[in-house]
Motif scaffolding. Structure first.
Motif, mmCIF file in Angstrom:
data_model
loop_
_atom_site.group_PDB
_atom_site.id
_atom_site.type_symbol
_atom_site.label_atom_id
_atom_site.label_comp_id
_atom_site.label_asym_id
_atom_site.label_seq_id
_atom_site.Cartn_x
_atom_site.Cartn_y
_atom_site.Cartn_z
ATOM 1 N N GLY A 1 18.113 -5.431 -15.280
ATOM 2 C CA GLY A 1 18.434 -6.887 -16.479
ATOM 3 C C GLY A 1 19.598 -7.859 -16.162
ATOM 4 O O GLY A 1 19.725 -9.200 -16.665
ATOM 5 N N GLN A 2 20.274 -7.749 -15.208
ATOM 6 C CA GLN A 2 21.915 -8.429 -14.289
ATOM 7 C C GLN A 2 20.628 -9.826 -13.967
ATOM 8 O O GLN A 2 21.061 -11.059 -13.950
ATOM 9 N N ALA A 3 19.588 -9.302 -13.460
ATOM 10 C CA ALA A 3 19.272 -10.312 -12.791
ATOM 11 C C ALA A 3 18.321 -11.608 -14.111
ATOM 12 O O ALA A 3 18.335 -12.920 -14.121
ATOM 13 N N ARG B 1 24.462 -14.687 -20.118
ATOM 14 C CA ARG B 1 24.506 -13.683 -20.732
ATOM 15 C C ARG B 1 24.063 -13.862 -22.520
ATOM 16 O O ARG B 1 23.080 -14.182 -22.107
ATOM 17 N N VAL B 2 24.455 -12.537 -22.951
ATOM 18 C CA VAL B 2 23.563 -11.813 -23.932
ATOM 19 C C VAL B 2 24.693 -11.988 -24.831
ATOM 20 O O VAL B 2 25.534 -11.627 -24.639
ATOM 21 N N GLY B 3 23.637 -11.611 -26.264
ATOM 22 C CA GLY B 3 24.695 -11.665 -27.116
ATOM 23 C C GLY B 3 25.377 -10.482 -27.874
ATOM 24 O O GLY B 3 24.599 -9.427 -27.441
ATOM 25 N N ASN C 1 19.630 -1.069 -25.983
ATOM 26 C CA ASN C 1 18.791 -2.025 -24.286
ATOM 27 C C ASN C 1 20.433 -2.179 -23.499
ATOM 28 O O ASN C 1 19.962 -2.644 -21.933
ATOM 29 N N ALA C 2 22.058 -1.566 -24.413
ATOM 30 C CA ALA C 2 22.635 -1.885 -23.040
ATOM 31 C C ALA C 2 22.835 -1.193 -21.715
ATOM 32 O O ALA C 2 23.007 -1.789 -20.550
ATOM 33 N N PRO C 3 21.665 0.128 -20.982
ATOM 34 C CA PRO C 3 21.622 -0.056 -19.396
ATOM 35 C C PRO C 3 20.687 -0.529 -18.798
ATOM 36 O O PRO C 3 20.813 -0.938 -17.932
ATOM 37 N N TYR C 4 19.702 -1.124 -19.616
ATOM 38 C CA TYR C 4 18.989 -1.680 -19.094
ATOM 39 C C TYR C 4 20.449 -3.379 -18.403
ATOM 40 O O TYR C 4 19.353 -3.959 -17.550
#
Ligand SMILES: NC(=O)c1ccc[n+]([C@@H]2O[C@H](COP(=O)([O-])OP(=O)(O)OC[C@H]3O[C@@H](n4cnc5c(N)ncnc54)[C@H](OP(=O)(O)O)[C@@H]3O)[C@@H](O)[C@H]2O)c1
Length: 246
Positions: free
Chosen positions: A200-202, A211-213, A191-194
């Motif tokens: 994804g930033q939105a 932030r994500v974990g 999921n990093a590319p998303y």
């Protein structure tokens, strides 16, 4: 339970890979199960070099008919399994109206049917041996938070939360503790590319902490839930989501 032998499904990437490394570093013998043997070999090499004990196990969690054979193989390598982490999971990101019966079966088969039959196969062994055991199901924040495009995935994870309670209740006097760890969004290679994309930033911007974990954010929780000395917690779903669901 004197031995600490944990079977981790979905061990070849993401959270499962991290669970294996963390548990091996904390004295567990890890049976790392997935379909991609090359990834399991690489994980095995890393854990061995770090002084841990691991065994790669080629296993398809949608192939329930072969679970007994897979568990026999695992126990021949490592000794009796004392803990199971039902981590392998998948999602098909489509709106409900676009999902095919095949999409539905793929998600429910891996996320619900597989954990159900793997847990019951192992529980029968623990009950026959009178040893007890630990099961940790990997759920998701989406078990209780509706997300467009994830209707079947969310439904499968809601079912896992219920399954956790039901199995915990059925096996409560067999020394078997069943709990679930339900993470929020964790950055993994898939999921990093998303998350790095504008969409994804939105999504990240809507989280209270923006932030994500990281997979390591689950280390302490997985150690607690697997711990054979943790005898008082069963039937619970721990939402570990950095407040993303608030
Ligand atoms: N990452 C997150 O943000 C997040 C958040 C909440 C919950 N979760 C849950 O955490 C779990 C792991 O997710 P992840 O992000 O680490 O995903 P991932 O990187 O895609 O890993 C999924 C793992 O499942 C394995 N797998 C897939 N199909 C399989 C099959 N038929 N049989 C056996 N293994 C299979 C894959 O290995 P092979 O392809 O080699 O078989 C892989 O090791 C899932 O249950 C997911 O729903 C993740």
């Amino acid at each position: 339970m004197s031995a600490k032998n944990v079977l981790v499904t979905g061990a070849s990437s993401g959270l499962g890979d991290q669970f294996c490394r963390t548990l091996a570093a904390n004295g567990y013998t890890v049976i790392a199960a997935a379909r991609r043997k090359d990834r399991l070999e690489s994980l095995y090499n890393d854990i061995s070099e770090a002084g841990g004990v691991a065994h790669p196990l080629a296993m398809d969690v949608s192939d329930v008919e072969n679970f007994a054979i897979a568990l026999d193989e695992a126990e021949a390598m490592a000794g009796p399994i004392t803990c199971l982490i039902n981590n392998a999971g998948t999602s098909v990101s489509k709106f409900a109206t676009d999902m095919t019966p095949e999409d539905f079966d793929a998600v429910m088969g891996l996320n619900l049917r597989g954990p159900y039959f793997l847990s019951t196969e192992l529980a029968r062994r623990w009950i026959a041996r009178d040893t007890g055991g630990r099961i940790v199901n990997i759920g998701s924040l989406s078990d209780s938070r509706a997300m467009p495009g994830h209707t079947v995935y969310g439904t499968s994870k809601a079912a896992i939360a219920r399954l956790t309670q039901q199995m915990a209740r059925e096996w409560i006097n067999k020394g078997i503790n069943v709990n679930a760890l339900a993470p929020g969004y964790i950055r993994t290679e898939l999921n990093a590319p998303y998350f790095d994309s504008p969409n994804g930033q939105a999504v990240i911007a809507q989280f209270p902490r923006r932030r994500v974990g990281e997979p390591a954010d689950l280390d302490k929780a997985i150690l607690y839930l697997c711990d054979p000395d943790q005898r008082f917690l069963t039937g619970q779903v721990l939402h570990l989501d950095d407040g993303q669901g608030l």
